[in-house]
Design an enzyme around this catalytic site. Structure first.
Site, PDB file in Angstrom:
ATOM      1  N   LYS A 235      39.428  34.309  37.657  1.00 23.40           N
ATOM      2  CA  LYS A 235      39.550  32.845  37.611  1.00 23.40           C
ATOM      3  C   LYS A 235      40.954  32.393  37.980  1.00 23.40           C
ATOM      4  O   LYS A 235      41.153  31.302  38.501  1.00 23.40           O
ATOM      5  CB  LYS A 235      39.203  32.339  36.207  1.00 23.40           C
ATOM      6  CG  LYS A 235      37.740  32.487  35.828  1.00 23.40           C
ATOM      7  CD  LYS A 235      37.486  31.914  34.448  1.00 23.40           C
ATOM      8  CE  LYS A 235      36.018  32.035  34.055  1.00 23.40           C
ATOM      9  NZ  LYS A 235      35.762  31.471  32.710  1.00 23.40           N
ATOM     10  N   ARG A 236      41.937  33.224  37.694  1.00 19.90           N
ATOM     11  CA  ARG A 236      43.328  32.845  37.977  1.00 19.90           C
ATOM     12  C   ARG A 236      43.691  33.011  39.446  1.00 19.90           C
ATOM     13  O   ARG A 236      44.637  32.387  39.907  1.00 19.90           O
ATOM     14  CB  ARG A 236      44.278  33.695  37.122  1.00 19.90           C
ATOM     15  CG  ARG A 236      44.165  33.443  35.629  1.00 19.90           C
ATOM     16  CD  ARG A 236      45.178  34.259  34.861  1.00 19.90           C
ATOM     17  NE  ARG A 236      44.936  35.684  35.016  1.00 19.90           N
ATOM     18  CZ  ARG A 236      44.102  36.380  34.251  1.00 19.90           C
ATOM     19  NH1 ARG A 236      43.397  35.760  33.317  1.00 19.90           N
ATOM     20  NH2 ARG A 236      43.941  37.676  34.442  1.00 19.90           N
TER      21      ARG A 236
END
Length: 469
Positions: A235-236
């Site tokens: 997600k990052r």
């Protein structure tokens, strides 16, 4: 026995495409077996959970075809806290777990390494429950734990290499490993289909099932989804939110077709197939063992194929959120009252063949709904060179004289204008396209001019001519 599978996401952020794939695999398997799909929201991380994330999960599932009311749940893990604590107590009372007050620093001091696992210091010291006393599972000293996996065969783990792991924290709250097992038991889950990243925890969970006197479920660990660098999607770092693809204009059918190809393929030399074929042919034991590459370029190509396959009326309807500014992140550059549904319907078949995601409809048709086109300055500089002004003068005069304002007449007229200057049609129409649409590329020019109309077309060409003075 009725097959019962579950999908158990945490409401701590946007809905991950890897999670969407797991949901679809569970969903299809349940349907094939005449079973039940259970949705469980694992919401025990109160500090990170938000109600809107739960709603986001439900909406994302709706979008990919797992609609509310067609599954059991949603259940919430937090509602089962009493069962989690009761299971921890049973394990302690049966001697399958014991209390320990060792800190991480204590373990490191005894073992001399921060990488060494717990050394079983409190196994037989008779420490009772109390503040700061964690409950650890007593892992068997000998033998192996064999995980029967529909995809990976029978991964085998030596028990002596599995440390006595914590099942309840010092405050008495059960950890995820135990809560997950107890929830699956309570809900009668028979098959656990999930990503391979959970495989290292599986022998611990299987030991807990057995210690609690219940037959473990059938396991199936599908390959993890990775990016182009073969790193697990993050997600990052990566574009992983299903909602982001939805809001960009990916079709649900294209997305779920593509997700199901991550680690599996239908029969024959084909990838884009009807959903009914996927539902019929998907087999867990045919899933590949290697990591699955999430290729956004390939997904985009898939989506373009799905868009082109839509009946035109459905394409028009699908574009409405971007045309009217409802349900999208970025509103269109025109006001609602400027949008002309009839004009869009006229060019929709042309636009449908040229876009890969629905949000691209806006820059393709914005010239129809604005008082003046949005000029791409780089396109203007590249196109409007010496002689462009005079060419526009001749084109305006020729267009003014047209009796019939239709694409064929416009094309033949501009061809004649260019021929007098020794120019092919491509060179002739470039200044006209930029003057009228603001860009060098877009929908077929003459069909666009026909829909835009005589008055607006000539006004834009004259305005461009003035700018060149």
């Amino acid at each position: 026995m009725t097959v019962r599978v579950r999908f158990a996401p945490s409401p701590t952020g946007m809905f991950h495409v890897g999670g969407a794939r797991s949901a679809l695999q569970n969903w299809i398997y349940a349907k094939q077996q005449g079973g039940v799909f259970v949705l469980r929201i694992e919401d025990t991380d109160a500090a990170r959970n938000k109600p809107e994330w739960t709603e986001g999960i439900l909406s994302a599932l709706d979008w990919i075809g797992i609609s509310r009311g067609s599954y059991e749940g949603p259940y919430f893990q937090s509602e089962n806290a009493g069962e989690h604590r009761a299971a921890a107590a049973r394990l302690y009372e049966s001697g399958r777990a014991y209390y320990c007050d060792c800190t991480r620093e204590d373990v490191q001091a005894r073992t001399g390494s921060q990488y060494q696992g717990y050394d079983g210091y409190h196994r037989d010291r008779g420490l009772g429950p109390g503040p700061g006393h964690a409950l650890r599972f007593r892992t068997p000293d000998e033998g192996t734990t064999v995980v029967v996996d529909l995809i990976r065969g029978e991964p085998t783990f030596e028990n002596k290499l599995i440390e006595d792991f914590v099942i309840a924290r010092g405050d008495g709250s059960p950890v995820f490993l135990l809560a997950n097992v107890v929830d699956d038991m309570t809900m009668g889950i028979t098959h656990v289909i999930r990503a391979e990243e959970h495989l290292p925890n599986t022998p611990k969970q299987q030991l807990l099932w057995e210690a609690l006197g219940v037959k473990p479920p059938v396991w199936a660990h599908v390959p993890v989804v990775v990016n182009e660098k073969r790193q697990k999607l993050s997600k990052r770092r990566d574009k992983v939110a299903l909602e982001a693809y939805r809001d960009e204009g990916y079709l649900a059918g294209a997305m779920r077709n593509y997700l199901m190809l991550l680690g599996w393929a239908p029969s024959g030399d084909r990838e884009i197939v009807p959903w009914s074929v996927i539902e019929d042919e998907f087999r867990l034991d045919e899933v590949n063992l290697s990591s699955a590459f999430f290729d956004e370029k390939k997904l985009r190509a898939f989506n373009g194929e799905y868009i082109r396959a839509l009946p035109v009326a459905e394409f028009v309807d699908a574009c409405q959120p971007w045309l009217t500014g409802t349900g999208t992140i970025a509103p269109p550059p025109w006001q609602p009252e400027e949008f002309d549904a009839d004009a869009f319907a006229a060019v929709a078949p042309l636009a449908q063949t040229r876009i890969a995601v629905l949000s691209e409809i806006v820059p393709n048709v914005d010239f129809l709904f604005l008082a003046s086109p949005l000029i791409d300055e780089a396109a203007w500089t590249k196109t409007m060179k010496d002689g462009s002004g005079e060419l526009l003068d001749d084109a305006v005069a020729a267009f003014e004289a047209l009796e019939s304002w239709d694409a064929e007449s416009l094309k033949s007229t501009l061809e004649a204008v260019g021929a007098e200057r020794g120019l092919k049609l491509g060179k002739t129409q470039a200044p006209v396209r930029v003057a009228v649409t603001g860009r060098t590329v877009g929908l077929p020019l003459f069909e666009s001019l026909e829909v835009l109309g005589r008055e607006r077309t000539l006004a834009r060409m004259r305005a461009a001519r003035l700018r060149l003075v």
